[in-house]
Design a protein around this motif. Structure first.
Motif, PDB file in Angstrom:
ATOM      1  N   LYS A  49       0.850  -1.186   0.000  1.00 38.76           N
ATOM      2  CA  LYS A  49       0.000   0.000   0.000  1.00 38.76           C
ATOM      3  C   LYS A  49       0.888   1.239   0.000  1.00 38.76           C
ATOM      4  CE  LYS A  49      -4.295   0.864   2.215  1.00 38.76           C
ATOM      5  NZ  LYS A  49      -4.961   0.455   1.089  1.00 38.76           N
ATOM      6  N   ASP A  50       0.581   2.172  -0.878  1.00 35.36           N
ATOM      7  CA  ASP A  50       1.321   3.431  -0.939  1.00 35.36           C
ATOM      8  C   ASP A  50       0.683   4.394   0.052  1.00 35.36           C
ATOM      9  OD1 ASP A  50       2.301   5.988  -1.508  1.00 35.36           O
ATOM     10  OD2 ASP A  50       2.594   5.501  -3.615  1.00 35.36           O
ATOM     11  N   LEU A  51       1.361   4.643   1.171  1.00 35.72           N
ATOM     12  CA  LEU A  51       0.795   5.465   2.231  1.00 35.72           C
ATOM     13  C   LEU A  51       0.557   6.900   1.778  1.00 35.72           C
ATOM     14  CD1 LEU A  51       2.996   4.184   5.165  1.00 35.72           C
ATOM     15  CD2 LEU A  51       0.673   3.531   4.647  1.00 35.72           C
ATOM     16  N   PHE A  52       1.409   7.418   0.897  1.00 34.38           N
ATOM     17  CA  PHE A  52       1.269   8.787   0.429  1.00 34.38           C
ATOM     18  C   PHE A  52       0.112   8.897  -0.553  1.00 34.38           C
ATOM     19  CE2 PHE A  52       5.650   8.204   1.683  1.00 34.38           C
ATOM     20  CZ  PHE A  52       5.794   9.229   2.598  1.00 34.38           C
ATOM     21  N   GLU A  53       0.043   7.951  -1.486  1.00 33.26           N
ATOM     22  CA  GLU A  53      -1.002   7.957  -2.507  1.00 33.26           C
ATOM     23  C   GLU A  53      -2.387   7.852  -1.880  1.00 33.26           C
ATOM     24  OE1 GLU A  53      -2.345   4.552  -5.496  1.00 33.26           O
ATOM     25  OE2 GLU A  53      -0.414   5.436  -6.050  1.00 33.26           O
ATOM     26  N   ASN A  54      -2.504   7.099  -0.802  1.00 33.31           N
ATOM     27  CA  ASN A  54      -3.797   6.887  -0.167  1.00 33.31           C
ATOM     28  C   ASN A  54      -4.112   7.921   0.909  1.00 33.31           C
ATOM     29  OD1 ASN A  54      -4.851   4.343  -1.389  1.00 33.31           O
ATOM     30  ND2 ASN A  54      -2.802   3.700  -0.815  1.00 33.31           N
ATOM     31  N   GLY A  55      -3.257   8.916   1.055  1.00 34.08           N
ATOM     32  CA  GLY A  55      -3.553  10.016   1.957  1.00 34.08           C
ATOM     33  C   GLY A  55      -3.417   9.700   3.428  1.00 34.08           C
ATOM     34  N   ASN A  85       5.565  -1.083   7.021  1.00 38.43           N
ATOM     35  CA  ASN A  85       4.957  -1.476   5.758  1.00 38.43           C
ATOM     36  C   ASN A  85       3.510  -1.881   5.975  1.00 38.43           C
ATOM     37  OD1 ASN A  85       4.643  -2.319   3.059  1.00 38.43           O
ATOM     38  ND2 ASN A  85       6.755  -3.028   3.021  1.00 38.43           N
ATOM     39  N   ILE A  86       2.729  -1.753   4.913  1.00 35.35           N
ATOM     40  CA  ILE A  86       1.380  -2.300   4.856  1.00 35.35           C
ATOM     41  C   ILE A  86       1.398  -3.268   3.682  1.00 35.35           C
ATOM     42  CG2 ILE A  86      -1.061  -1.815   4.462  1.00 35.35           C
ATOM     43  CD1 ILE A  86      -0.538   0.963   5.696  1.00 35.35           C
ATOM     44  N   PHE A  87       0.964  -4.502   3.922  1.00 39.97           N
ATOM     45  CA  PHE A  87       1.104  -5.536   2.906  1.00 39.97           C
ATOM     46  C   PHE A  87      -0.067  -6.505   2.971  1.00 39.97           C
ATOM     47  CE2 PHE A  87       3.125  -6.774   6.797  1.00 39.97           C
ATOM     48  CZ  PHE A  87       2.812  -8.111   6.971  1.00 39.97           C
ATOM     49  N   SER A  88      -0.246  -7.269   1.915  1.00 34.95           N
ATOM     50  CA  SER A  88      -1.315  -8.264   1.850  1.00 34.95           C
ATOM     51  C   SER A  88      -0.773  -9.641   2.190  1.00 34.95           C
ATOM     52  CB  SER A  88      -1.908  -8.310   0.436  1.00 34.95           C
ATOM     53  OG  SER A  88      -2.513  -7.083   0.132  1.00 34.95           O
ATOM     54  N   ASP A 148      -6.257 -12.976   2.092  1.00 39.31           N
ATOM     55  CA  ASP A 148      -7.245 -12.038   1.565  1.00 39.31           C
ATOM     56  C   ASP A 148      -7.390 -10.786   2.425  1.00 39.31           C
ATOM     57  OD1 ASP A 148      -8.374 -13.313   3.712  1.00 39.31           O
ATOM     58  OD2 ASP A 148     -10.300 -13.717   2.741  1.00 39.31           O
ATOM     59  N   ARG A 149      -6.402 -10.527   3.283  1.00 40.65           N
ATOM     60  CA  ARG A 149      -6.451  -9.354   4.167  1.00 40.65           C
ATOM     61  C   ARG A 149      -5.185  -8.518   4.017  1.00 40.65           C
ATOM     62  NH1 ARG A 149      -8.890 -12.595   8.983  1.00 40.65           N
ATOM     63  NH2 ARG A 149     -11.033 -11.900   8.863  1.00 40.65           N
ATOM     64  N   GLU A 150      -5.274  -7.280   4.542  1.00 40.22           N
ATOM     65  CA  GLU A 150      -4.095  -6.426   4.604  1.00 40.22           C
ATOM     66  C   GLU A 150      -3.612  -6.379   6.048  1.00 40.22           C
ATOM     67  OE1 GLU A 150      -5.414  -2.714   2.796  1.00 40.22           O
ATOM     68  OE2 GLU A 150      -4.099  -3.219   1.130  1.00 40.22           O
ATOM     69  N   TYR A 151      -2.306  -6.227   6.182  1.00 37.60           N
ATOM     70  CA  TYR A 151      -1.674  -6.184   7.496  1.00 37.60           C
ATOM     71  C   TYR A 151      -0.689  -5.025   7.546  1.00 37.60           C
ATOM     72  CZ  TYR A 151      -3.745 -10.765   8.014  1.00 37.60           C
ATOM     73  OH  TYR A 151      -4.652 -11.789   8.081  1.00 37.60           O
ATOM     74  N   ILE A 152      -0.337  -4.638   8.765  1.00 33.86           N
ATOM     75  CA  ILE A 152       0.617  -3.555   8.953  1.00 33.86           C
ATOM     76  C   ILE A 152       1.711  -4.032   9.896  1.00 33.86           C
ATOM     77  CG2 ILE A 152      -0.714  -2.550  10.863  1.00 33.86           C
ATOM     78  CD1 ILE A 152       0.146   0.239   9.789  1.00 33.86           C
ATOM     79  N   ALA A 153       2.948  -3.648   9.587  1.00 38.33           N
ATOM     80  CA  ALA A 153       4.092  -3.949  10.447  1.00 38.33           C
ATOM     81  C   ALA A 153       4.574  -2.631  11.029  1.00 38.33           C
ATOM     82  CB  ALA A 153       5.203  -4.615   9.644  1.00 38.33           C
ATOM     83  N   VAL A 154       4.694  -2.561  12.346  1.00 38.56           N
ATOM     84  CA  VAL A 154       5.155  -1.354  13.019  1.00 38.56           C
ATOM     85  C   VAL A 154       6.281  -1.700  13.984  1.00 38.56           C
ATOM     86  CG1 VAL A 154       2.915  -0.195  12.812  1.00 38.56           C
ATOM     87  CG2 VAL A 154       3.428  -1.492  14.878  1.00 38.56           C
ATOM     88  N   MET A 155       7.140  -0.704  14.250  1.00 42.14           N
ATOM     89  CA  MET A 155       8.258  -0.880  15.171  1.00 42.14           C
ATOM     90  C   MET A 155       8.280   0.298  16.131  1.00 42.14           C
ATOM     91  SD  MET A 155      12.291  -1.449  14.293  1.00 42.14           S
ATOM     92  CE  MET A 155      12.486   0.147  13.535  1.00 42.14           C
ATOM     93  N   PHE A 207       5.609 -11.257   5.909  1.00 44.26           N
ATOM     94  CA  PHE A 207       6.467 -10.114   6.239  1.00 44.26           C
ATOM     95  C   PHE A 207       7.939 -10.487   6.048  1.00 44.26           C
ATOM     96  CE2 PHE A 207       8.738  -7.380   9.345  1.00 44.26           C
ATOM     97  CZ  PHE A 207       8.514  -6.172   8.708  1.00 44.26           C
ATOM     98  N   ASP A 208       8.333 -11.687   6.485  1.00 44.16           N
ATOM     99  CA  ASP A 208       9.711 -12.143   6.278  1.00 44.16           C
ATOM    100  C   ASP A 208      10.054 -12.192   4.797  1.00 44.16           C
ATOM    101  OD1 ASP A 208      10.214 -12.368   8.984  1.00 44.16           O
ATOM    102  OD2 ASP A 208       9.835 -14.532   9.056  1.00 44.16           O
ATOM    103  N   GLU A 209       9.119 -12.678   3.985  1.00 42.86           N
ATOM    104  CA  GLU A 209       9.326 -12.744   2.544  1.00 42.86           C
ATOM    105  C   GLU A 209       9.500 -11.342   1.963  1.00 42.86           C
ATOM    106  OE1 GLU A 209       6.593 -13.932  -1.211  1.00 42.86           O
ATOM    107  OE2 GLU A 209       6.707 -15.437   0.391  1.00 42.86           O
ATOM    108  N   LEU A 210       8.697 -10.396   2.460  1.00 44.63           N
ATOM    109  CA  LEU A 210       8.801  -9.006   2.020  1.00 44.63           C
ATOM    110  C   LEU A 210      10.175  -8.436   2.365  1.00 44.63           C
ATOM    111  CD1 LEU A 210       7.243  -6.582   0.808  1.00 44.63           C
ATOM    112  CD2 LEU A 210       6.571  -6.027   3.137  1.00 44.63           C
ATOM    113  N   LEU A 211      10.651  -8.719   3.572  1.00 42.47           N
ATOM    114  CA  LEU A 211      11.981  -8.254   3.984  1.00 42.47           C
ATOM    115  C   LEU A 211      13.066  -8.864   3.104  1.00 42.47           C
ATOM    116  CD1 LEU A 211      11.835  -8.331   7.883  1.00 42.47           C
ATOM    117  CD2 LEU A 211      11.715  -6.333   6.381  1.00 42.47           C
TER     118      LEU A 211
END
Length: 107
Positions: free
Chosen positions: A4-10, A35-38, A41-48, A89-93
């Motif tokens: 998900k593009d955080l800037f594009e989606n406001g 990051n926000i990723f799929s 069938d859902r979206e998830y968010i990773a925060v630190m 998330f590991d795969e994304l990293l």
């Protein structure tokens, strides 16, 4: 895997994206959005946490938006769901690390 593009989606206006999360013990942490990723069938968010005493701590939550476009984080319900999300998330990293190794011009 779609990101998900955080800037594009406001969701954010500048380069620094942070959210406040409340842990089970009612501790409130200011966290940086990684990051926000799929996954499935859902979206998830990773925060630190911004002040990470235990280096490398990452929290994963379900991500959605309210009717008026505000971000909404909810807990992951089961161990099985958590494993799917953690693997995604590991795969994304791994993908990001691979792209960093190759450099922009090699892609």
């Amino acid at each position: 895997m779609e990101e998900k593009d955080l800037f594009e989606n406001g969701i954010v206006d500048d380069g620094s994206v942070s959210v406040s999360i409340t842990l089970d013990d009612d501790t409130v942490l200011e966290c940086i959005v990684l990051n926000i990723f799929s996954a499935g069938d859902r979206e998830y968010i990773a925060v630190m946490p911004e002040t990470d005493d235990e280096e490398g701590t990452v929290y994963l939550y379900r991500y959605s938006e309210t009717a008026d476009g505000q971000p909404e984080l909810t807990n992951i319900e089961t161990d099985e769901e958590y494993e799917i999300v953690a693997d995604a998330f590991d795969e994304l990293l791994d993908e990001e690390e691979f792209e960093d190794l190759l450099g922009e011009e090699d892609l």
